[in-house]
Write an enzyme that holds these catalytic residues in place. Structure first.
Site, PDB file in Angstrom:
ATOM      1  N   ARG A  75       0.808  -1.229   0.000  1.00 51.23           N
ATOM      2  CA  ARG A  75       0.000   0.000   0.000  1.00 51.23           C
ATOM      3  C   ARG A  75       0.840   1.277   0.000  1.00 51.23           C
ATOM      4  O   ARG A  75       0.326   2.356   0.284  1.00 51.23           O
ATOM      5  CB  ARG A  75      -0.959  -0.005   1.194  1.00 51.23           C
ATOM      6  CG  ARG A  75      -1.904  -1.208   1.173  1.00 51.23           C
ATOM      7  CD  ARG A  75      -2.926  -1.164   2.279  1.00 51.23           C
ATOM      8  NE  ARG A  75      -3.739  -2.366   2.294  1.00 51.23           N
ATOM      9  CZ  ARG A  75      -4.779  -2.590   1.494  1.00 51.23           C
ATOM     10  NH1 ARG A  75      -5.129  -1.688   0.602  1.00 51.23           N
ATOM     11  NH2 ARG A  75      -5.449  -3.722   1.581  1.00 51.23           N
ATOM     12  N   HIS A 128       3.285 -10.902  -5.862  1.00 49.38           N
ATOM     13  CA  HIS A 128       2.216 -10.071  -6.430  1.00 49.38           C
ATOM     14  C   HIS A 128       2.641  -8.619  -6.353  1.00 49.38           C
ATOM     15  O   HIS A 128       3.122  -8.161  -5.325  1.00 49.38           O
ATOM     16  CB  HIS A 128       0.910 -10.295  -5.662  1.00 49.38           C
ATOM     17  CG  HIS A 128      -0.316  -9.835  -6.404  1.00 49.38           C
ATOM     18  ND1 HIS A 128      -0.517  -8.516  -6.763  1.00 49.38           N
ATOM     19  CD2 HIS A 128      -1.408 -10.513  -6.852  1.00 49.38           C
ATOM     20  CE1 HIS A 128      -1.676  -8.413  -7.391  1.00 49.38           C
ATOM     21  NE2 HIS A 128      -2.231  -9.613  -7.470  1.00 49.38           N
ATOM     22  N   TYR A 133      -0.378  -2.541  -4.758  1.00 48.89           N
ATOM     23  CA  TYR A 133      -1.639  -1.992  -5.251  1.00 48.89           C
ATOM     24  C   TYR A 133      -1.490  -0.672  -6.008  1.00 48.89           C
ATOM     25  O   TYR A 133      -2.252  -0.390  -6.924  1.00 48.89           O
ATOM     26  CB  TYR A 133      -2.599  -1.755  -4.077  1.00 48.89           C
ATOM     27  CG  TYR A 133      -3.038  -3.011  -3.370  1.00 48.89           C
ATOM     28  CD1 TYR A 133      -3.683  -4.041  -4.053  1.00 48.89           C
ATOM     29  CD2 TYR A 133      -2.823  -3.169  -1.997  1.00 48.89           C
ATOM     30  CE1 TYR A 133      -4.094  -5.189  -3.408  1.00 48.89           C
ATOM     31  CE2 TYR A 133      -3.221  -4.319  -1.337  1.00 48.89           C
ATOM     32  CZ  TYR A 133      -3.862  -5.325  -2.043  1.00 48.89           C
ATOM     33  OH  TYR A 133      -4.263  -6.455  -1.383  1.00 48.89           O
ATOM     34  N   HIS A 136      -1.571  -6.564 -11.824  1.00 48.71           N
ATOM     35  CA  HIS A 136      -2.791  -6.004 -12.390  1.00 48.71           C
ATOM     36  C   HIS A 136      -2.390  -5.120 -13.568  1.00 48.71           C
ATOM     37  O   HIS A 136      -1.280  -4.583 -13.604  1.00 48.71           O
ATOM     38  CB  HIS A 136      -3.531  -5.163 -11.350  1.00 48.71           C
ATOM     39  CG  HIS A 136      -4.039  -5.961 -10.198  1.00 48.71           C
ATOM     40  ND1 HIS A 136      -4.234  -5.425  -8.941  1.00 48.71           N
ATOM     41  CD2 HIS A 136      -4.393  -7.261 -10.089  1.00 48.71           C
ATOM     42  CE1 HIS A 136      -4.687  -6.362  -8.116  1.00 48.71           C
ATOM     43  NE2 HIS A 136      -4.791  -7.480  -8.795  1.00 48.71           N
ATOM     44  N   GLU A 151      -2.879 -10.389 -14.902  1.00 49.54           N
ATOM     45  CA  GLU A 151      -4.066 -10.920 -14.222  1.00 49.54           C
ATOM     46  C   GLU A 151      -5.348 -10.422 -14.873  1.00 49.54           C
ATOM     47  O   GLU A 151      -5.509  -9.223 -15.132  1.00 49.54           O
ATOM     48  CB  GLU A 151      -4.049 -10.526 -12.739  1.00 49.54           C
ATOM     49  CG  GLU A 151      -5.212 -11.112 -11.971  1.00 49.54           C
ATOM     50  CD  GLU A 151      -5.141 -10.851 -10.481  1.00 49.54           C
ATOM     51  OE1 GLU A 151      -6.140 -11.145  -9.784  1.00 49.54           O
ATOM     52  OE2 GLU A 151      -4.096 -10.355  -9.999  1.00 49.54           O
ATOM     53  N   ASP A 185      -8.095 -15.210 -12.782  1.00 48.42           N
ATOM     54  CA  ASP A 185      -8.804 -15.117 -11.504  1.00 48.42           C
ATOM     55  C   ASP A 185     -10.265 -15.483 -11.739  1.00 48.42           C
ATOM     56  O   ASP A 185     -10.965 -14.818 -12.509  1.00 48.42           O
ATOM     57  CB  ASP A 185      -8.685 -13.699 -10.947  1.00 48.42           C
ATOM     58  CG  ASP A 185      -9.247 -13.581  -9.540  1.00 48.42           C
ATOM     59  OD1 ASP A 185     -10.442 -13.902  -9.344  1.00 48.42           O
ATOM     60  OD2 ASP A 185      -8.502 -13.161  -8.634  1.00 48.42           O
ATOM     61  N   HIS A 243     -12.812 -12.776 -10.832  1.00 49.55           N
ATOM     62  CA  HIS A 243     -12.752 -11.641 -11.746  1.00 49.55           C
ATOM     63  C   HIS A 243     -13.433 -11.943 -13.081  1.00 49.55           C
ATOM     64  O   HIS A 243     -14.212 -11.119 -13.580  1.00 49.55           O
ATOM     65  CB  HIS A 243     -11.301 -11.241 -12.000  1.00 49.55           C
ATOM     66  CG  HIS A 243     -10.612 -10.685 -10.805  1.00 49.55           C
ATOM     67  ND1 HIS A 243      -9.272 -10.373 -10.786  1.00 49.55           N
ATOM     68  CD2 HIS A 243     -11.076 -10.380  -9.566  1.00 49.55           C
ATOM     69  CE1 HIS A 243      -8.936  -9.903  -9.604  1.00 49.55           C
ATOM     70  NE2 HIS A 243     -10.011  -9.905  -8.841  1.00 49.55           N
ATOM     71  N   HIS A 299      -5.951 -17.886  -9.881  1.00 47.62           N
ATOM     72  CA  HIS A 299      -6.409 -17.328  -8.610  1.00 47.62           C
ATOM     73  C   HIS A 299      -7.809 -17.906  -8.394  1.00 47.62           C
ATOM     74  O   HIS A 299      -8.764 -17.499  -9.073  1.00 47.62           O
ATOM     75  CB  HIS A 299      -6.447 -15.806  -8.643  1.00 47.62           C
ATOM     76  CG  HIS A 299      -5.122 -15.168  -8.355  1.00 47.62           C
ATOM     77  ND1 HIS A 299      -4.904 -13.815  -8.485  1.00 47.62           N
ATOM     78  CD2 HIS A 299      -3.944 -15.705  -7.911  1.00 47.62           C
ATOM     79  CE1 HIS A 299      -3.646 -13.544  -8.158  1.00 47.62           C
ATOM     80  NE2 HIS A 299      -3.062 -14.665  -7.795  1.00 47.62           N
ATOM     81  N   ASP A 338     -15.478  -6.659  -7.848  1.00 45.92           N
ATOM     82  CA  ASP A 338     -14.262  -7.378  -7.462  1.00 45.92           C
ATOM     83  C   ASP A 338     -14.297  -7.644  -5.959  1.00 45.92           C
ATOM     84  O   ASP A 338     -13.607  -6.994  -5.179  1.00 45.92           O
ATOM     85  CB  ASP A 338     -13.026  -6.551  -7.849  1.00 45.92           C
ATOM     86  CG  ASP A 338     -11.716  -7.277  -7.560  1.00 45.92           C
ATOM     87  OD1 ASP A 338     -11.764  -8.408  -7.063  1.00 45.92           O
ATOM     88  OD2 ASP A 338     -10.648  -6.694  -7.836  1.00 45.92           O
ATOM     89  N   HIS A 392     -14.095 -10.995  -3.410  1.00 45.80           N
ATOM     90  CA  HIS A 392     -13.877 -12.432  -3.285  1.00 45.80           C
ATOM     91  C   HIS A 392     -14.709 -13.010  -2.151  1.00 45.80           C
ATOM     92  O   HIS A 392     -14.975 -12.334  -1.154  1.00 45.80           O
ATOM     93  CB  HIS A 392     -12.396 -12.726  -3.025  1.00 45.80           C
ATOM     94  CG  HIS A 392     -11.488 -12.270  -4.134  1.00 45.80           C
ATOM     95  ND1 HIS A 392     -10.120 -12.467  -4.104  1.00 45.80           N
ATOM     96  CD2 HIS A 392     -11.745 -11.640  -5.307  1.00 45.80           C
ATOM     97  CE1 HIS A 392      -9.582 -11.971  -5.193  1.00 45.80           C
ATOM     98  NE2 HIS A 392     -10.548 -11.458  -5.941  1.00 45.80           N
ATOM     99  N   GLU A 401      -7.295 -16.454  -2.717  1.00 45.39           N
ATOM    100  CA  GLU A 401      -7.240 -15.126  -2.092  1.00 45.39           C
ATOM    101  C   GLU A 401      -8.582 -14.861  -1.403  1.00 45.39           C
ATOM    102  O   GLU A 401      -9.200 -13.826  -1.571  1.00 45.39           O
ATOM    103  CB  GLU A 401      -6.971 -14.058  -3.145  1.00 45.39           C
ATOM    104  CG  GLU A 401      -5.665 -14.249  -3.909  1.00 45.39           C
ATOM    105  CD  GLU A 401      -5.549 -13.298  -5.082  1.00 45.39           C
ATOM    106  OE1 GLU A 401      -4.492 -12.695  -5.242  1.00 45.39           O
ATOM    107  OE2 GLU A 401      -6.539 -13.172  -5.851  1.00 45.39           O
TER     108      GLU A 401
END
Length: 277
Positions: A36, A66, A69, A106, A140, A173, A176, A210, A223, A225, A255
């Protein structure tokens, strides 16, 4: 089928291996840094060595990194774009140091500048990444939220065609693509979806799953999960996904949430219970 979850690196990156083993993983995923923020702490050689040694002893594979963000590889804003490219290149270097074979990213948002502009920015960004490292960049699939790239398979197919690199693949994913409007809950629906994937991208480019259920419905572009089997895809949908040959040959990372209903180990057990015998 090798399965695992995303685990924390709190304390030291090598502790992620311990946490993955505690949860019963065959594979696992991490953020190699604070996801972050832009600031990054270098990985010492001692920590990298400890991670590699634990990973080798654990027999888990693959370990997956990964991207954080904040980076946006499709951004029209030059300052954000340059920092995003620097982060991508930096993460590849961290993967090399740790011996991690896959880096999931992403694709980002074009922020209203249009799909073609966004695709061009992503191609340019990845083109600047070194192509001699052993880590494969995995693009992704996304849920198709406003201005995002990757909500349709055609986006990823065009990027891969423009790049023409062996070290770039795809992470699919399940939450997604379902939220983006691709049916996965039935064998026929999933077969049509995977045929579309093959036509646009090529199944040989699929390297990682994913595996997530979805809080939102088909085409909701949400989005969010959900625990395996407890969302809109459901148990039979996940079972259908895990029966598909192209998916089953790939490792899967969950995830899913951790709450009073179920933890990581519980979701792994639920997913493994839906695998074909």
């Amino acid at each position: 089928m090798r399965m695992g979850v995303h685990v924390s690196i709190a304390g030291s990156i090598d502790k992620a291996v311990d946490r993955a083993l505690e949860r019963g993983c065959d594979a696992f995923q991490i953020f190699s840094r604070n996801p972050r923020g832009w600031k990054v702490k270098e990985i010492s050689l001692d920590v990298a060595s400890a991670f590699a040694s634990k990973l080798e002893r654990s027999k888990m594979a693959p370990a997956v990194d990964h991207m954080p963000y904040l980076p946006n590889l499709a951004s029209p804003r030059e300052d954000i774009y340059e920092r995003s490219v620097e982060t991508l290149i930096g993460e590849l270097d961290r993967c090399r140091l740790l011996g991690i074979p896959y880096l999931v990213t992403h694709l980002g948002s074009h922020l209203g500048q249009g799909r073609e502009a966004g695709l061009q920015r992503i191609v340019s960004a990845i083109s600047r990444a070194p192509d001699l490292c052993k880590t494969v960049i995995l693009l992704e699939t996304t849920a198709g939220t406003k201005n995002s790239i990757g909500g349709v398979f055609e986006d990823i197919g065009e990027i891969l065609e423009a790049l023409d690199r062996d070290d770039v693949g795809v992470c699919l994913d399940t939450c997604h693509i379902f939220a983006a409007g691709y049916e996965v809950r039935t064998e026929d629906g999933l077969e049509n979806t995977m045929e579309r994937f093959d036509d646009c991208i090529g199944l040989s480019k699929l390297k990682l799953i994913h595996l997530n259920d979805s809080k939102g419905g088909l085409g909701s572009r949400m989005d969010r999960h959900e625990h395996i089997g407890l969302g809109q895809i459901g148990e039979e949908g996940i079972r259908s996904i895990l029966r598909h040959d192209a998916i089953r040959r790939c490792p899967a990372i969950l995830e899913t949430p951790v709450d009073e209903r179920r933890d990581d180990r519980g979701n792994l057990e639920a997913a493994r219970g839906l695998l074909p015998s």
